[in-house]
Design a protein around this motif. Structure first.
Motif, PDB file in Angstrom:
ATOM      1  N   LEU A   4      -8.699 -66.767 -43.315  1.00 17.79           N
ATOM      2  CA  LEU A   4      -7.798 -66.136 -44.265  1.00 17.79           C
ATOM      3  C   LEU A   4      -8.526 -65.095 -45.109  1.00 17.79           C
ATOM      4  O   LEU A   4      -7.894 -64.252 -45.739  1.00 17.79           O
ATOM      5  N   VAL A   5      -9.866 -65.166 -45.120  1.00 15.15           N
ATOM      6  CA  VAL A   5     -10.682 -64.253 -45.913  1.00 15.15           C
ATOM      7  C   VAL A   5     -11.589 -63.473 -44.970  1.00 15.15           C
ATOM      8  O   VAL A   5     -12.282 -64.062 -44.143  1.00 15.15           O
ATOM      9  N   LYS A   6     -11.590 -62.155 -45.120  1.00 15.58           N
ATOM     10  CA  LYS A   6     -12.387 -61.301 -44.243  1.00 15.58           C
ATOM     11  C   LYS A   6     -13.874 -61.617 -44.366  1.00 15.58           C
ATOM     12  O   LYS A   6     -14.618 -61.604 -43.375  1.00 15.58           O
ATOM     13  N   LYS A   7     -14.325 -61.941 -45.565  1.00 16.14           N
ATOM     14  CA  LYS A   7     -15.739 -62.257 -45.796  1.00 16.14           C
ATOM     15  C   LYS A   7     -16.165 -63.460 -44.960  1.00 16.14           C
ATOM     16  O   LYS A   7     -17.258 -63.480 -44.397  1.00 16.14           O
ATOM     17  N   ASP A   8     -15.300 -64.467 -44.863  1.00 15.04           N
ATOM     18  CA  ASP A   8     -15.605 -65.652 -44.057  1.00 15.04           C
ATOM     19  C   ASP A   8     -15.671 -65.306 -42.570  1.00 15.04           C
ATOM     20  O   ASP A   8     -16.531 -65.799 -41.837  1.00 15.04           O
ATOM     21  N   ALA A   9     -14.764 -64.442 -42.120  1.00 13.02           N
ATOM     22  CA  ALA A   9     -14.765 -64.029 -40.717  1.00 13.02           C
ATOM     23  C   ALA A   9     -16.031 -63.238 -40.390  1.00 13.02           C
ATOM     24  O   ALA A   9     -16.642 -63.436 -39.336  1.00 13.02           O
ATOM     25  N   ASP A  10     -16.432 -62.367 -41.307  1.00 12.99           N
ATOM     26  CA  ASP A  10     -17.665 -61.594 -41.102  1.00 12.99           C
ATOM     27  C   ASP A  10     -18.894 -62.500 -41.083  1.00 12.99           C
ATOM     28  O   ASP A  10     -19.804 -62.304 -40.277  1.00 12.99           O
ATOM     29  N   ALA A  11     -18.928 -63.494 -41.960  1.00  7.62           N
ATOM     30  CA  ALA A  11     -20.056 -64.434 -41.992  1.00  7.62           C
ATOM     31  C   ALA A  11     -20.124 -65.233 -40.693  1.00  7.62           C
ATOM     32  O   ALA A  11     -21.214 -65.469 -40.154  1.00  7.62           O
ATOM     33  N   TYR A  12     -18.983 -65.643 -40.171  1.00 14.66           N
ATOM     34  CA  TYR A  12     -18.928 -66.380 -38.917  1.00 14.66           C
ATOM     35  C   TYR A  12     -19.407 -65.508 -37.758  1.00 14.66           C
ATOM     36  O   TYR A  12     -20.179 -65.950 -36.904  1.00 14.66           O
ATOM     37  N   ASP A  13     -18.981 -64.256 -37.751  1.00 12.28           N
ATOM     38  CA  ASP A  13     -19.410 -63.323 -36.708  1.00 12.28           C
ATOM     39  C   ASP A  13     -20.918 -63.084 -36.780  1.00 12.28           C
ATOM     40  O   ASP A  13     -21.601 -63.051 -35.747  1.00 12.28           O
ATOM     41  N   LYS A  14     -21.432 -62.974 -37.985  1.00  7.80           N
ATOM     42  CA  LYS A  14     -22.881 -62.785 -38.169  1.00  7.80           C
ATOM     43  C   LYS A  14     -23.652 -64.007 -37.678  1.00  7.80           C
ATOM     44  O   LYS A  14     -24.694 -63.892 -37.042  1.00  7.80           O
ATOM     45  N   MET A  15     -23.113 -65.205 -37.953  1.00  6.87           N
ATOM     46  CA  MET A  15     -23.748 -66.441 -37.493  1.00  6.87           C
ATOM     47  C   MET A  15     -23.753 -66.497 -35.969  1.00  6.87           C
ATOM     48  O   MET A  15     -24.746 -66.890 -35.344  1.00  6.87           O
ATOM     49  N   LEU A  16     -22.653 -66.070 -35.336  1.00  2.00           N
ATOM     50  CA  LEU A  16     -22.589 -66.057 -33.878  1.00  2.00           C
ATOM     51  C   LEU A  16     -23.579 -65.044 -33.287  1.00  2.00           C
ATOM     52  O   LEU A  16     -24.180 -65.300 -32.239  1.00  2.00           O
ATOM     53  N   ASP A  17     -23.755 -63.905 -33.965  1.00  2.00           N
ATOM     54  CA  ASP A  17     -24.762 -62.927 -33.524  1.00  2.00           C
ATOM     55  C   ASP A  17     -26.161 -63.538 -33.567  1.00  2.00           C
ATOM     56  O   ASP A  17     -26.953 -63.378 -32.637  1.00  2.00           O
ATOM     57  N   ALA A  18     -26.456 -64.233 -34.665  1.00  2.00           N
ATOM     58  CA  ALA A  18     -27.766 -64.874 -34.800  1.00  2.00           C
ATOM     59  C   ALA A  18     -27.949 -65.939 -33.725  1.00  2.00           C
ATOM     60  O   ALA A  18     -29.026 -66.058 -33.127  1.00  2.00           O
ATOM     61  N   ALA A  19     -26.905 -66.718 -33.455  1.00  2.62           N
ATOM     62  CA  ALA A  19     -26.983 -67.761 -32.427  1.00  2.62           C
ATOM     63  C   ALA A  19     -27.220 -67.145 -31.052  1.00  2.62           C
ATOM     64  O   ALA A  19     -27.996 -67.673 -30.241  1.00  2.62           O
ATOM     65  N   GLU A  20     -26.573 -66.017 -30.783  1.00  4.62           N
ATOM     66  CA  GLU A  20     -26.753 -65.337 -29.507  1.00  4.62           C
ATOM     67  C   GLU A  20     -28.197 -64.847 -29.354  1.00  4.62           C
ATOM     68  O   GLU A  20     -28.808 -64.990 -28.289  1.00  4.62           O
ATOM     69  N   ASN A  21     -28.752 -64.301 -30.436  1.00  6.30           N
ATOM     70  CA  ASN A  21     -30.147 -63.837 -30.406  1.00  6.30           C
ATOM     71  C   ASN A  21     -31.121 -65.007 -30.247  1.00  6.30           C
ATOM     72  O   ASN A  21     -32.127 -64.901 -29.537  1.00  6.30           O
ATOM     73  N   LEU A  22     -30.830 -66.124 -30.925  1.00  4.65           N
ATOM     74  CA  LEU A  22     -31.680 -67.312 -30.780  1.00  4.65           C
ATOM     75  C   LEU A  22     -31.631 -67.854 -29.352  1.00  4.65           C
ATOM     76  O   LEU A  22     -32.660 -68.255 -28.796  1.00  4.65           O
ATOM     77  N   ALA A  23     -30.449 -67.870 -28.765  1.00  4.28           N
ATOM     78  CA  ALA A  23     -30.313 -68.371 -27.392  1.00  4.28           C
ATOM     79  C   ALA A  23     -31.123 -67.508 -26.431  1.00  4.28           C
ATOM     80  O   ALA A  23     -31.820 -68.031 -25.552  1.00  4.28           O
ATOM     81  N   ALA A  24     -31.062 -66.198 -26.602  1.00  9.71           N
ATOM     82  CA  ALA A  24     -31.844 -65.298 -25.747  1.00  9.71           C
ATOM     83  C   ALA A  24     -33.338 -65.534 -25.946  1.00  9.71           C
ATOM     84  O   ALA A  24     -34.116 -65.545 -24.983  1.00  9.71           O
ATOM     85  N   PHE A  25     -33.743 -65.750 -27.198  1.00 12.67           N
ATOM     86  CA  PHE A  25     -35.152 -66.004 -27.502  1.00 12.67           C
ATOM     87  C   PHE A  25     -35.629 -67.299 -26.845  1.00 12.67           C
ATOM     88  O   PHE A  25     -36.720 -67.358 -26.272  1.00 12.67           O
ATOM     89  N   ILE A  26     -34.812 -68.342 -26.915  1.00 12.38           N
ATOM     90  CA  ILE A  26     -35.185 -69.630 -26.319  1.00 12.38           C
ATOM     91  C   ILE A  26     -35.265 -69.513 -24.795  1.00 12.38           C
ATOM     92  O   ILE A  26     -36.189 -70.033 -24.165  1.00 12.38           O
ATOM     93  N   LYS A  27     -34.313 -68.811 -24.203  1.00 14.64           N
ATOM     94  CA  LYS A  27     -34.299 -68.660 -22.745  1.00 14.64           C
ATOM     95  C   LYS A  27     -35.501 -67.861 -22.245  1.00 14.64           C
ATOM     96  O   LYS A  27     -36.018 -68.118 -21.157  1.00 14.64           O
ATOM     97  N   GLN A  28     -35.962 -66.904 -23.028  1.00 11.72           N
ATOM     98  CA  GLN A  28     -37.108 -66.087 -22.632  1.00 11.72           C
ATOM     99  C   GLN A  28     -38.439 -66.778 -22.909  1.00 11.72           C
ATOM    100  O   GLN A  28     -39.462 -66.372 -22.387  1.00 11.72           O
ATOM    101  N   GLY A  29     -38.411 -67.814 -23.729  1.00 11.05           N
ATOM    102  CA  GLY A  29     -39.638 -68.505 -24.108  1.00 11.05           C
ATOM    103  C   GLY A  29     -40.247 -69.269 -22.947  1.00 11.05           C
ATOM    104  O   GLY A  29     -39.570 -69.656 -21.989  1.00 11.05           O
ATOM    105  N   ASP A  30     -41.546 -69.462 -23.020  1.00  9.72           N
ATOM    106  CA  ASP A  30     -42.253 -70.227 -21.992  1.00  9.72           C
ATOM    107  C   ASP A  30     -42.258 -71.701 -22.380  1.00  9.72           C
ATOM    108  O   ASP A  30     -43.272 -72.251 -22.800  1.00  9.72           O
TER     109      ASP A  30
END
Length: 129
Positions: free
Chosen positions: A21-47
């Motif tokens: 209902l609040v744009k700020k909350d939607a943006d925070a959720y999207d930012k969290m998903l971006d961070a999760a996507e970057n973390l997943a890529a980092f973990i997959k590339q790790g040895d």
């Protein structure tokens, strides 16, 4: 008739089920998903010497992204802030109150603090004419 604005996060052309209902909350959720996507890529590339399936990596990366401030504090060597204890206090039994009454000894009255004498303020010297 009421008008309600709802914000939906769209990722890779796919509309997610979560609505805000609040744009700020939607943006925070999207930012969290971006961070999760970057973390997943980092973990997959790790040895890593262990094999993790994609679902486990995604779950782990979302968990780390949701708890980003605590993870950052841990990586900086600072203990994370613990939430207030949700455990209810145990009720006291008669045995506990007997032990407390044995330990309750009247404390001696502390000596009153000595009052300091007021200090004299420095007076400004009159200017010579």
């Amino acid at each position: 008739m009421a008008v309600i604005t709802k914000y939906v996060v769209v990722r890779n052309g796919v509309e997610l089920d979560k609505e805000f209902l609040v744009k700020k909350d939607a943006d925070a959720y999207d930012k969290m998903l971006d961070a999760a996507e970057n973390l997943a890529a980092f973990i997959k590339q790790g040895d890593l010497s262990i094999d993790l399936d994609d679902e486990t990596i995604d779950t782990l990366s979302i968990f780390l992204a949701k708890n980003g401030p605590d993870v950052t504090r841990i990586l900086k060597g600072i203990k994370p802030v613990k939430p207030a204890s949700s455990k209810p206090a145990l009720p006291k039994t008669d045995a506990d109150s007997d032990k407390e009454s044995e330990n309750d000894s009247p404390e001696p009255n502390p000596t009153p603090a000595k009052k300091k004498a007021p200090t004299a303020k420095a007076k400004a010297k009159p200017k010579a004419k």
